[in-house]
Design a protein around this motif. Structure first.
Motif, PDB file in Angstrom:
ATOM      1  N   ARG A 393      62.266  41.195  57.564  1.00 43.74           N
ATOM      2  CA  ARG A 393      63.257  40.276  56.801  1.00 43.74           C
ATOM      3  C   ARG A 393      64.558  39.678  57.223  1.00 43.74           C
ATOM      4  NH1 ARG A 393      61.300  44.086  52.819  1.00 43.74           N
ATOM      5  NH2 ARG A 393      63.345  45.484  53.143  1.00 43.74           N
ATOM      6  N   ALA A 394      65.297  40.672  58.120  1.00 39.32           N
ATOM      7  CA  ALA A 394      66.302  40.336  58.812  1.00 39.32           C
ATOM      8  C   ALA A 394      66.281  39.263  59.796  1.00 39.32           C
ATOM      9  CB  ALA A 394      66.877  41.635  59.471  1.00 39.32           C
ATOM     10  N   ALA A 395      64.951  39.321  60.657  1.00 37.41           N
ATOM     11  CA  ALA A 395      64.674  38.397  61.702  1.00 37.41           C
ATOM     12  C   ALA A 395      64.446  37.160  60.870  1.00 37.41           C
ATOM     13  CB  ALA A 395      63.430  38.918  62.287  1.00 37.41           C
ATOM     14  N   PHE A 396      63.431  36.888  59.786  1.00 42.18           N
ATOM     15  CA  PHE A 396      63.473  35.607  59.275  1.00 42.18           C
ATOM     16  C   PHE A 396      64.730  34.981  58.702  1.00 42.18           C
ATOM     17  CE2 PHE A 396      59.055  37.651  58.643  1.00 42.18           C
ATOM     18  CZ  PHE A 396      58.608  37.368  59.752  1.00 42.18           C
ATOM     19  N   ALA A 397      65.403  36.032  58.153  1.00 47.52           N
ATOM     20  CA  ALA A 397      66.827  35.173  57.369  1.00 47.52           C
ATOM     21  C   ALA A 397      67.727  34.853  58.476  1.00 47.52           C
ATOM     22  CB  ALA A 397      67.431  36.407  56.772  1.00 47.52           C
ATOM     23  N   SER A 398      67.489  35.349  59.834  1.00 50.72           N
ATOM     24  CA  SER A 398      68.273  34.679  60.905  1.00 50.72           C
ATOM     25  C   SER A 398      67.936  33.267  61.531  1.00 50.72           C
ATOM     26  CB  SER A 398      68.552  35.849  61.858  1.00 50.72           C
ATOM     27  OG  SER A 398      67.586  35.872  62.579  1.00 50.72           O
ATOM     28  N   LEU A 399      66.836  32.978  61.079  1.00 52.16           N
ATOM     29  CA  LEU A 399      66.286  31.955  61.811  1.00 52.16           C
ATOM     30  C   LEU A 399      67.132  30.396  61.208  1.00 52.16           C
ATOM     31  CD1 LEU A 399      62.421  32.412  61.381  1.00 52.16           C
ATOM     32  CD2 LEU A 399      63.420  32.165  63.578  1.00 52.16           C
ATOM     33  N   GLU A 400      67.169  29.743  62.302  1.00 51.96           N
ATOM     34  CA  GLU A 400      67.862  28.296  61.934  1.00 51.96           C
ATOM     35  C   GLU A 400      66.940  27.542  60.893  1.00 51.96           C
ATOM     36  OE1 GLU A 400      69.573  26.037  65.261  1.00 51.96           O
ATOM     37  OE2 GLU A 400      69.557  28.025  66.318  1.00 51.96           O
ATOM     38  N   LEU A 401      65.839  27.633  60.987  1.00 49.59           N
ATOM     39  CA  LEU A 401      64.995  27.065  60.016  1.00 49.59           C
ATOM     40  C   LEU A 401      63.576  27.731  59.713  1.00 49.59           C
ATOM     41  CD1 LEU A 401      64.163  24.477  58.260  1.00 49.59           C
ATOM     42  CD2 LEU A 401      63.260  23.294  60.510  1.00 49.59           C
ATOM     43  N   LEU A 402      63.324  27.993  58.508  1.00 49.31           N
ATOM     44  CA  LEU A 402      62.092  28.654  58.033  1.00 49.31           C
ATOM     45  C   LEU A 402      61.533  27.924  57.055  1.00 49.31           C
ATOM     46  CD1 LEU A 402      60.029  30.979  58.205  1.00 49.31           C
ATOM     47  CD2 LEU A 402      61.763  32.255  56.365  1.00 49.31           C
TER      48      LEU A 402
END
Length: 747
Positions: A393-402
């Protein structure tokens, strides 16, 4: 059958059994097995009867959503969503490179067709890293298969004299056509035998003639001992090995040195039982073997894949009725190649073209210049299904675009910048590429049972709109193909080949080209099936004789049969001798020697290394399949008639020692997290072994206004990404060190 019944398929496991459905007011009010389906022949299990809980539930999405600055979501129209998403991915590709865009998906248990169109959007951007659920399970086996013979094998259990299930409970997880019918037939026939290797007394193990109840994590020693007995007692098929196998002598030299009594002690199985099972395998007229997650998600998983294949290769159970077989594929779901790539940041192995799920977070949460910057997730929920959900969750929340494409607001969708609502699997043409049988292999294009829910779109249309927004195809260039498609299949075939030769760049967007040109000419809302035309042509070129035996003159005839056969079609009929032609090695021989795995086999002599500790003394199997679990495709908990909260199963001995009470509560603690679950005390579990089911821990609204509630434990709140196979990085979900504590009734 009256007109109110429509053919379709179950979508809850890889078998995708044919069903017929009575639809009223968009509800699947009656469901039963489809007797006309060429593979399942009227069979279905209890799970298919609950499919309306998937189709009609309060979790459905009906509008594109965009994340607001405050973290909430707002509804937007489709044109705005498509233009902003396409612009966002173009910006990522232009700024950092298209290889920083990561794709996770390609479909779940029943919806592969939409994913076939994803490449038309991703390739022009330069995106090529991808993954899906198969990287959590099958890549180790695929790497072994690639080196042995270059393809996937499946046992012909319907006719096998001896059936071996390794870490597999087909009574619950199926995976073979008409699983419970086949299992019952084996159990009733005194001339046939069923062998189960599993620490759990599963439903299948209860039916078995031989149950090798290994200690958790010691399957490799059991399998090595079985293979050693075959060699040491001269039970190998010498003629088969001489005629069809390279490297057998090297492998047998290693197996001759194995001390069977010692390995029996390591795995906790009586030596005489191991010898009796090996003799049964070695003297049978036919043997089929099936390995599954019980070993594929535990220690030594890739080595176990190698060892269980030795059982049927050494005994010559290939290319014969009731044996193991290579098979045709309609739309390959994995690459079977021995070459292993590496991920850009961690250097983890990319096997079968798939990035391991256990390294995805590490490929994002870094300042490395080659980290993934953007991600598109289709019809899957990695924030829930990958190990160490909190870090994911932390990784996906840090993406510039998901961007997430799905039917429901999943745990992954809640982290997205944009969420695109897909039509359900019964509202669009759909299919699966789990076409794994021999000698008769089948493909089933499911026609839509109803129109898409207002506000939703089928994935092929979503991808087509995204491709249009990229502006990479001159629409005028497609006009000759559209005209040819309207004139007929033969003219379209000629025009298509000419267009591809004249402009090779169109190959990058091939599914889109078919959708835009051939698609509009297809009947009954089947535009999304256009990509199958290309696959039918390839199948006809790859397996010409088998295609003709199945009654199809060429690729166009096969494609038309797929469109019109509402209950599915047999697309290949092989002869047993074809197995050897399906081996990809130039000499058409099995290459048995895999040096790395033979080194690991020698290394077993040191004995098992305990992975539990005094702090975490219990082995937790996270994600057991049960009668009412189906990953998280059905989010509505009301579909379950029993085990509604997903009980933690523990042994009688552990319950007594720890003070656990049947029906009471226990806290499960691992190095990654903790959770509470209802306790079920059962003799099915060995001391020191506990299990949680899959498919729980997702949220679902109580009513139209209430906040979502969560039922049961999300297993990957407890698993660790660092616990993984060294060859394929597949997770050890079935071997998680844990501690169990009773929860007081008032606590």
């Amino acid at each position: 059958m009256t007109e109110q019944w429509q053919p379709s398929a179950c979508i809850l496991c890889e078998c995708n059994c044919g069903i017929v459905v009575h639809v009223e007011d968009r509800r699947l009010v009656k469901i039963r097995g489809d007797k006309d389906h060429p593979a399942s022949r009227g069979y279905t299990c209890n799970k298919a009867l609950r499919l309306d809980h998937y189709q009609n539930n309060r979790a459905r999405l009906t509008s594109p959503l965009r994340r607001r600055p405050d973290g909430g979501f707002e509804e937007i129209d489709w044109d705005t969503a498509i233009s902003e998403i396409a612009a966002g991915f173009k910006r990522i590709a232009r700024t950092y490179g298209g290889d920083k865009i990561f794709y996770y998906g390609g479909g779940g248990q029943g919806n592969h067709l939409g994913g076939a169109y994803s490449s038309a959007f991703l390739k022009p951007l330069g995106s090529h890293y991808r993954s899906n659920a198969l990287a959590q399970e099958k890549t180790g086996e695929a790497w072994v298969d690639a080196q042995l013979y270059g393809g996937h094998t499946r046992g012909e259990f319907e006719h096998a004299e001896v059936s071996v299930f390794v870490g597999k409970n087909p009574w619950m997880s199926h995976s073979i056509p008409r699983a419970r019918v086949v299992l019952n037939d084996i159990a009733k026939d005194p001339g046939r035998s069923m062998i189960v290797i599993d620490p759990v007394l599963t439903d299948t193990a209860k039916m078995a003639d031989f149950h090798l109840r290994t200690r958790p994590g010691t399957d490799a020693w059991c399998l090595a001992a079985l293979a050693a007995v075959l060699v040491q007692e001269n039970l190998c098929d010498e003629r088969f090995l001489a005629d069809h196998v390279n490297g057998a002598d090297v492998v047998r030299d290693v197996l001759r040195e194995i001390p069977v009594p010692e390995y029996a002690q390591h795995c906790g199985v009586d030596e005489e039982l191991i010898r009796a099972v090996a003799r049964r395998i070695g003297t049978a007229s036919s043997v089929s073997v099936f390995e599954d997650l019980g070993v594929q998600q535990g220690p030594n998983s890739t080595l176990c894949s190698y060892l269980d294949k030795l059982l049927w290769i050494l005994t010559g159970n290939f290319a014969k009725r009731g044996g193991q077989h290579l098979h045709s594929t309609f739309g390959p779901i994995m690459r079977h190649t021995p070459e292993v790539g590496r991920t850009p940041v961690t250097g983890a192995p990319i096997v079968a073209g798939l990035v391991p799920g256990n390294v995805i977070a590490d490929e994002i949460l870094t300042d490395h210049p080659d980290r993934f910057r953007a991600m598109i997730v289709e019809s899957t929920n990695p924030a829930h299904s990958l190990a160490d959900s909190a870090r994911c969750r932390a990784a996906f929340a840090s993406l510039e675009l998901l961007v997430v494409i799905d039917v429901a607001m999943t745990e992954t969708a809640r982290l997205a910048h944009y969420v695109l609502p897909a039509a359900s699997q019964f509202e669009k043409p759909e299919a699966t590429f789990f076409n794994l049988e021999f000698p008769h292999n089948t493909f089933h294009l499911r026609h839509p049972l109803m129109d898409p829910l207002p506000g939703t779109l089928p994935e092929p249309e979503i991808w087509a709109r995204l491709v249009r927004a990229l502006g990479v195809v001159d629409d005028a260039e497609l006009e000759p193909l559209r005209a040819a498609a309207r004139r007929g299949r033969d003219e379209f075939t000629t025009a298509f080949l000419q267009a591809m030769a004249a402009n090779p760049e169109l190959n990058k967007v091939l599914p889109y080209v078919l959708y835009e040109t051939l698609g509009p000419t297809l009947p009954d809302g089947l535009r999304g099936a256009a990509a199958l035309w290309g696959l039918a042509q390839r199948a006809a070129m790859t397996y010409p004789d088998a295609i003709r035996r199945a009654g199809h003159a060429d690729g166009n005839a096969l494609f038309d049969a797929i469109l019109t056969s509402r209950s599915g079609v047999t697309f290949t009929v092989h002869e047993y001798a074809d197995d050897f032609a399906l081996i990809s090695h130039p000499d058409r021989r099995i290459a048995l020697e895999i040096p790395e795995l033979l080194d690991d086999l020698r290394g077993l002599a040191a004995g098992p290394t305990p992975l539990t500790t005094p702090e975490f003394p219990i082995v937790l199997s996270a994600g057991e399949r049960r009668a009412y679990t189906a990953n998280d495709i059905i989010r509505d908990p009301a579909w379950r008639k029993r085990d509604g909260h997903g009980a933690l199963r523990v042994s009688v001995e552990d319950a007594a020692e720890l003070g656990l009470v049947d029906g009471g509560r226990a806290r499960i603690i691992t190095a990654t997290g903790s959770a509470e679950a209802t306790v079920e005390i059962t003799e099915a579990m060995l001391p020191g072994h506990a299990s949680l089911p899959n498919g729980f821990g997702v949220d679902y609204p109580d009513d139209d206004t209430a906040a979502p509630r969560v039922t049961g434990v999300a297993p990957n709140e407890l698993t660790a990404a660092g616990w993984r196979d060294r060859y394929a990085a597949t997770p050890w979900h079935k071997h998680v060190p844990a501690r169990l504590e009773p929860v007081p009734a008032d606590g």
